[in-house]
Each structure stands twice: as C-alpha cells, then as structure tokens.
Design an enzyme around this catalytic site. Structure first.
Site, mmCIF file in Angstrom:
data_model
loop_
_atom_site.group_PDB
_atom_site.id
_atom_site.type_symbol
_atom_site.label_atom_id
_atom_site.label_comp_id
_atom_site.label_asym_id
_atom_site.label_seq_id
_atom_site.Cartn_x
_atom_site.Cartn_y
_atom_site.Cartn_z
ATOM 1 C CD GLU A 1 66.079 27.748 -8.316
ATOM 2 O OE1 GLU A 1 65.050 27.941 -7.618
ATOM 3 O OE2 GLU A 1 66.619 26.633 -8.422
ATOM 4 C CD1 TRP B 1 65.660 30.017 35.526
ATOM 5 C CD2 TRP B 1 65.138 28.600 33.881
ATOM 6 N NE1 TRP B 1 64.393 30.337 35.076
ATOM 7 C CE2 TRP B 1 64.056 29.482 34.077
ATOM 8 C CE3 TRP B 1 65.022 27.616 32.903
ATOM 9 C CZ2 TRP B 1 62.879 29.415 33.324
ATOM 10 C CZ3 TRP B 1 63.853 27.547 32.169
ATOM 11 C CH2 TRP B 1 62.792 28.436 32.385
ATOM 12 C CB ALA C 1 64.670 12.020 30.953
ATOM 13 C CB ALA D 1 65.439 12.518 25.440
#
Lengths: 316, 316
Positions: free
Chosen positions: B46, B165, B250, B253
C-alpha cells in the site's frame, strides 16, 4: 459429418469384418434419412439411410463417413451403385476406403453417374471413428487399447496387489462403456487366477454388448467356458473382431507394450498417491530416448474426481 | 483485484516473514498507483502504491490483496493509518489478515476514518497468492511443494536411475521459473551424491532468484558450502523462508509425504511409458481408502508435449 460420425459409433465393435459407417441424407435443409452399418456388417449405412428416407433421395446431399463401396457382395449390392440409381445431387465423403475393391472406385462411379462428390471432409475424425477396421486392413490384427487405472504416481495397485479402488464410480462406469465398444477383452493368467474377473458390461442397456474374454497365457489349462486363448500377443491377428481391450494385469500390459502392439492407451487417473505400488513392469526399454515420440495425448476429460487420458501411438 | 494479485506475484519468495501483497489504486477509471511488497518485506504494497501515485490518492479506490496492517513497526507506519490519512473513497480488500496484530482491525480503522471498505473480493485467489505466508502463520512452517517429473506410468527414472530426460525443454524451463518462486530447495543425500545438483535458477533475468539449497540427511557431513541441513522433514519450521520446494529424489519425496508435510504437488508429466521404473516408494499408506480425498487438481497446462499438473493437499 459430425452427426454421421455419431451414428457410426452406434455399432462400433459389432460390424467386423465390415467398418462401422454412418450416413445422413439432407434435402432442403432437413434430415430425411439416417443410417449406420447394422450389426454383422449389413445392411451398409448408405442402404440403411436410403431406406430410412423411404427410398426417395433425389436431389439430396448424402454425407457418409466412408467412401461408398464399389464391390457387389452376395449379401447386397454396392452402395455406389445404389446411390447412382437413387440420384442424390451430391455425396460428401469423409475417409476414402483403402479396401482394394473400392479405393477410389466408389467415388469414381458416383461421378460417372453425374453426381457431385466432395471427398476428405473431417477425414481424420472419420478415420478415428473406424480405427478398428482400418487397423485390421492395414496390419491384419485388431486395434488394441490398453486400459489402466492409475494413481498420480503410476500405481496400478498397492504392492500387495490390492487395487479396489483406485478410481471412483464415474470412471469405473465409463470403463464399462468402453468395454461395450470392443468385441474382445483380454487378461493375463495372473488376473484370471487372482480376480476371476467378470469381464462383462455392467451398464443398464448395454449388457448385451459384453465383449468376448480372451486369456493371454502360455497354456490354455483352466480356460473358462466361452473364453478364447492366445499364447502370445503376436497371436492377436487370429482373434475375431477389430477391437481388443487389454484389461490387465501389469504382466499382460507389459507383454503387449514390449511387442509394440498397443495402439491406444486409456488411462483412468485418480488424484491419489500410493507410494509403494505395483507398476507396469519391464516393457523392453533400454534408453529413455526410445520412450519419446511414441505417444500423443488426443483426449482428456474429467470423470468425477478422476480424469480419463487418451493417448494414441504415433506411427510414422 | 486480478491485477493486484499479479503484482503480488513479483516478490513471491522474497518478502518473508512478511506476506507478498499487491495493491492497485484507481481514480476516475484510471490506474494512478501500483505497488507490491518490496524484497525483505518493506515497504508494504500500500505504501509503495501511494508513493507510485505521487502521494495524492484522495477520492480513489484502493485494491489490496490483503487487509491493510494495523500494527506500527519500527520499519514503518501501519498501512491502515497511512490510508486513513490519504483518504481514498473506498478500500477493496481480498483476504483478511489472520495476523493477530491486524485480524480485522485494519478494516475497522479504515471504516472508523469514514472510508468505505469492501472485504472478501477474490479472497480465495488472494489467499493462494500468499500461501507461503499463510502456511507459516497457521502451521509455523513453510509451504512445501513437491516437484516430480513423471512418465504416464509414474516413473521418476529408469530402474538404473537414469532420468535424463523424462520431460522436455519447455517443462524443464518452467521448473526453473518455479524454483525462483521459492526461497528454499531441498534434496536428499542420494540425489546430492548421485547428481551433485546445481539447484540454481537457469533462466535469463532470474539468476539472482536462486533458492537456498537444503540437504535432508541424518547427518551434515559433506554439506556443500552455503547449504542448510535438516535431519528430518519435521525440522522444516526452523528454515528461513516461507516456500520450500522438495526437488528430489524419491527418498526425500517419500519422507515428506509420509510426514504429511507436502502442501502442493507440481507434476511435470511426459507422454512416455518407462515400464520398469524407479517410482515414489513407501509413503506409509496401509489402505487405498486412506489415499482418497487428500489431493485436488487445481491447475493443468501444456508445456510443449508435456503437461504440468498442480495438485493441492485438501485439509479439513
């Protein structure tokens, strides 16, 4: 043509060895006849549409998803001859018919009769609507769809084999409608032993459309009554019907993928993570580069909280 | 408000412990001031927008993605006081500020000054734009995004670990832009050892936005210079910053998913099948029923031939 394609879908899986064709006849801005190949392959769509119009189609425009046939059979006259006599003003054709008995001769016969012909209208969509027929014509075997219910992370089941349920009711109902569009449904020995699956269509009104079960197994011992048997994916050419759905399990899926005999993937994807999951298994890939360029997503839709992803095999 | 949200995105990941807020000031149908929280958290949006308007915003309408703050800090005055003096005609607020030092008092102070206030405009989108701040406020820890590059069948890599990839250049470039929206990026010991990853942002113009690398490992031996270290996902509260991206592999994760510390999944999905693949691994699921109802797809987009699927954790 889109309406004709929709009509063609009505008997997908019921017309082999004939293609499932749709036909619409329009005169003065009104549809006067609609037809589609009848179960068993006859009458053809054009004959059915002419009959639906009461026989008089003079001056009309005929839309047919496939080039009208040029060959007379003991089961009926050639559609191009029927149309030459019925004298529509124009015939609009979707896909050309690669069958050597027609292959351009249908359109030629119409032109020779003084009827205007437009070819190639929505040809790709028309070809997709009769992919089973075209696959059989080109390769001698049915079109093969691999169906998988997968989690976000690719799980087909928990690692102890439990797979009820990955997808929800809407996706499972859709999978039953997909079954009804196939003459043949295949599982491997493991799925037969573990699940004793009922491979019928459990959708009201479609019960009679249940496909013929096929077992993929080195031997035919314990083959349930009414089932067919093949020892290898390479034996599918011998199966009756132009649409084969590979339903499971992972072993059968991997065997067909290894043989490069899957034309279409129907992935029912649930928004869940499983983690330690039973996944596809070896499909013969030795390098990631090989994996690319083979599949193309051609459709996706929401089914309740799940999604259906359709991929087609790209072939050069 | 959508334009204010877009401004707020400019410093996502740079304003902690403050929220990234956007502000637009409109008078007579024209935008006269635009502001967003500056890096480090001050000036607030603001104040920046009032300055951008040259100080005179009398009679204007102010759009702010978050309720203007009510608390004076040594780093600046309260935005609600600034606005009360500047006298816009109306202040339109997206999300309320749950910070107990504001929590309705900002809006109240504006109303007390005779300024009209409208609250809750595009509130969900405003909250989403500052999810890191809100997650920190509600839970004391950063918002955590798990990024995965997956094949159709859920492969993170081939079973020998090769993963170059899976996704294509457009998806990989997008993943670098995602990195730039996080202060922190985490990998496990295995990924550090195998890939010695450079976790920087390799997108022209965003190099300076590279997140701070964090190693998840039982011990801190071999910690690269400049990296942070945590021994368990449960230690993330101590990390500086409100946005943490779990990059791999993995094991990391699965550890975060097992601890139920993932708020958001960013799945880059390639249209390939891998088959025998390295997948997620055990996330503590004992029953498929548990897996359901946790994730909701909130966005999807094409990135070249790949797709980005964004899922958010549903919390009751």
């Amino acid at each position: 043509m889109a309406a004709a394609i929709a009509l063609a879908g009505r008997t997908r899986g019921l017309t082999a060895p004939n293609p499932n064709v749709g036909c619409i006849i329009v005169r003065d801005g009104r549809v006067i006849g609609r037809g589609w190949t009848q179960p068993g392959g006859r009458p053809h769509a054009e004959a059915a549409a002419i009959a639906d119009a009461g026989g008089d189609i003079a001056g009309s425009t005929v839309y047919a998803t496939l080039e009208p046939c040029a060959h007379v059979s003991e089961r009926g006259p050639a559609c191009s001859d029927l149309l030459a006599v019925a004298r529509p003003e124009r015939v609009v054709i979707g896909a050309g018919d690669p069958d050597p008995r027609t292959n351009g001769q249908g359109a030629e016969r119409l032109r020779a009769a003084g009827i205007a012909v437009t070819e190639g209208v929505e040809a790709a969509a028309c070809r997709a609507s009769m992919a089973g027929f075209l696959t059989r014509l080109a390769t001698g075997r049915p079109q093969v769809t691999l169906k998988m219910g997968l989690s976000i992370d690719g799980g087909l089941a928990m690692d102890d084999g439990r797979s009820r349920w990955i997808t929800g009711p809407a996706a499972r109902a859709h999978a039953h409608v997909e079954r009804a569009r196939h003459e043949l449904i295949l599982v491997g020995r493991g799925t037969l032993a573990a699940d004793a699956p009922k491979l019928d269509v459990r959708v009201a009104g479609l019960e009679a459309r249940s496909p013929r079960p096929v077992l993929l197994s080195a031997h035919a011992e314990g083959l349930p009554e009414g089932w067919l048997h093949i020892a290898s994916p390479n034996d599918i050419a011998s199966l009756p019907g132009d649409h084969l759905m590979v339903e499971g399990g992972a072993g059968a899926a991997a065997a067909f993928l290894s043989a490069d005999l899957i034309d279409r993937l129907a992935v029912y994807r649930a928004p869940i993570l499983i983690g330690a999951a039973r996944t596809l298994g070896d499909i013969g890939l030795t390098d990631l580069l090989q994996a690319h360029g083979r599949w193309q997503m051609v459709d996706m839709r929401a089914l309740g909280g799940d999604r259906l992803e359709i991929y087609e095999r790209r072939r050069s």
